[in-house]
Design a protein around this motif. Structure first.
Motif, PDB file in Angstrom:
ATOM      1  N   VAL A 207      46.113  35.054  46.282  1.00  0.00           N
ATOM      2  CA  VAL A 207      45.859  35.068  44.838  1.00  0.00           C
ATOM      3  C   VAL A 207      47.204  35.073  44.131  1.00  0.00           C
ATOM      4  CG1 VAL A 207      43.555  36.087  44.818  1.00  0.00           C
ATOM      5  CG2 VAL A 207      45.550  37.584  44.946  1.00  0.00           C
TER       6      VAL A 207
ATOM      7  N   VAL B 158      43.374  31.080  43.299  1.00  0.00           N
ATOM      8  CA  VAL B 158      43.330  31.477  44.696  1.00  0.00           C
ATOM      9  C   VAL B 158      43.641  30.212  45.483  1.00  0.00           C
ATOM     10  CG1 VAL B 158      40.791  31.161  44.767  1.00  0.00           C
ATOM     11  CG2 VAL B 158      41.965  32.422  46.582  1.00  0.00           C
TER      12      VAL B 158
ATOM     13  N   SER C  45      40.876  31.211  39.188  1.00  0.00           N
ATOM     14  CA  SER C  45      40.411  32.559  39.528  1.00  0.00           C
ATOM     15  C   SER C  45      39.280  33.059  38.643  1.00  0.00           C
ATOM     16  CB  SER C  45      41.577  33.541  39.433  1.00  0.00           C
ATOM     17  OG  SER C  45      42.110  33.556  38.119  1.00  0.00           O
TER      18      SER C  45
ATOM     19  N   PRO D  13      44.421  37.893  38.948  1.00  0.00           N
ATOM     20  CA  PRO D  13      43.780  38.072  40.259  1.00  0.00           C
ATOM     21  C   PRO D  13      44.657  38.950  41.136  1.00  0.00           C
ATOM     22  CG  PRO D  13      44.716  35.866  40.059  1.00  0.00           C
ATOM     23  CD  PRO D  13      44.785  36.492  38.695  1.00  0.00           C
TER      24      PRO D  13
ATOM     25  N   THR E 256      39.652  40.123  39.987  1.00  0.00           N
ATOM     26  CA  THR E 256      40.666  39.966  38.944  1.00  0.00           C
ATOM     27  C   THR E 256      40.740  41.240  38.109  1.00  0.00           C
ATOM     28  OG1 THR E 256      39.221  39.030  37.204  1.00  0.00           O
ATOM     29  CG2 THR E 256      40.115  37.511  38.836  1.00  0.00           C
TER      30      THR E 256
END
Length: 372
Positions: free
Chosen positions: A78, A92, A111, A116, A132
């Motif tokens: 992330v 991601v 994300s 995130p 997140t």
């Protein structure tokens, strides 16, 4: 005589193979906004506890948390780019892991939430989930056969708030993990004092019958770990520096103990971060930022209750994350503010930690992830 000569010829090869087996590779996630350059590949000698830097994979914005797939073929990351780069909050990303540990970028997905901060892979490797912090969301991504990610099949936006209005005015999803024992997926939300519970069904996340387990008001659950026997979950709480133990009773997860991670005589500010349980299920470790230590707990094998054994300095500042080595004999602490990773030997019978003197300078280390 001829057999002896063959033995002498092949002896160096055996030695090289043995030495290679002693070196385990691991990745380090960092904050590039604090001076780091990306994802760091390091080596760890499981015999001596020594660390080495092998490679740096640059041009990655704030790779704050990493997870290797169960088959060790892929790494999921992330990242937190600036809002000017991605207004939806971040990404991601999926990488293929080469034999030497190098990373080949596959693809990335948005994300669906700002900041995130955590990623996990399902036990079968078919799904990736992220949390997140800024967006207060949990998202699920199906994985293609080559390890790349499909767009999110589910994004759940958390609701609620907590008692500490300075930190809990909105949800802050801080970690997500697939259960190794069922189809359940858990998420610790610092903003709502909840361990949220979902089910993975038909390639999507849905709320479980028990939607959450509640922590104490103002606790701020951050990370958690499953006991190897499947009967207990332990949640480390950032805001009140505690660990909460939960047990499943009558098909419902309920807390039965909350215990401080700090010494009784410590009265300054400190914030818990990471938590891990030893492979044999006898000991639990948690990190304290401010006190700058690892707390060591013994786990009662019958009741699951915790007993604080000791707190040990991490030989650095702000231990945001740490990892237990695959061999189970060492603990590696990532000290974010002092820019170092320090190595501790784990006493196999007592669970206690002893600093080995080994450390490695890495800018702003915030996550350690071994290739098993």
């Amino acid at each position: 005589m001829k057999a002896f000569i063959y033995f002498l010829l092949f002896l160096p090869l055996f030695g090289l193979k043995s030495n290679a087996q002693e070196i385990k590779k691991f990745y380090v996630g960092t904050f590039t906004s604090e001076g780091a350059e990306g994802i760091y590949l390091c080596g760890f000698d499981t015999k001596t506890g020594e660390l080495s830097l092998e490679n740096i994979f640059k041009a990655v914005d704030n790779p704050s948390f990493l997870k290797v797939s169960p088959d060790n073929k892929n790494l999921y990351v992330v990242t937190r780019p600036a809002v000017e780069i991605e207004e939806l909050g971040g990404y991601v990303s999926a990488y293929a892991i080469q034999k030497n540990g190098s990373l080949q970028f596959l693809n990335k997905q948005v994300s669906h939430g700002a900041d995130p901060c955590h990623v996990d892979v399902s036990p079968d490797g078919k799904f990736v989930a992220i949390a997140t912090y800024g967006g207060g969301t949990t998202s699920l991504y199906p994985v293609n056969k080559d390890g790349s990610l499909q767009p999110a099949s589910t994004t759940i936006e958390h609701k609620g708030s907590g008692a500490d209005k300075s930190r809990q005015s909105v949800p802050h999803a801080h970690s997500v993990k697939f259960s190794p024992f069922s189809s359940a997926v858990f998420n610790a939300d610092l903003g709502t004092d909840q361990l949220n519970i979902f089910e993975l069904k038909n390639n999507e996340l849905i709320h479980a019958t028990q939607q959450f387990a509640k922590m104490k008001p103002g606790a701020g659950p951050r990370h958690f770990d499953f006991h190897p026997n499947g009967n207990f979950i332990y949640v480390i709480n950032e805001l009140n520096s505690t660990v909460t133990a939960l047990k499943k009773q009558n098909q419902k997860w309920e807390s039965f103990q909350t215990i401080s991670t700090l010494p009784d005589d410590y009265n300054e500010k400190s914030y818990c971060a990471d938590i891990h349980i030893s492979n044999d299920g006898r000991f639990l470790y948690g990190s304290n930022r401010g006190h700058n230590s690892i707390s060591v707990f013994k786990i009662d094998k019958t009741s699951g209750k915790l007993n604080l054994i000791s707190t040990v300095s991490t030989e650095g500042e702000w231990p945001r994350n740490f990892a237990l080595s695959p061999c189970g004999r060492f603990l590696l602490a990532a000290n974010q503010h002092s820019h170092n990773i320090s190595v501790f030997k784990i006493h196999q019978e007592k669970g206690t930690l002893e600093f080995t003197g080994n450390e490695l300078q890495v800018p702003s280390p915030v996550c350690i992830e071994f290739i098993n």
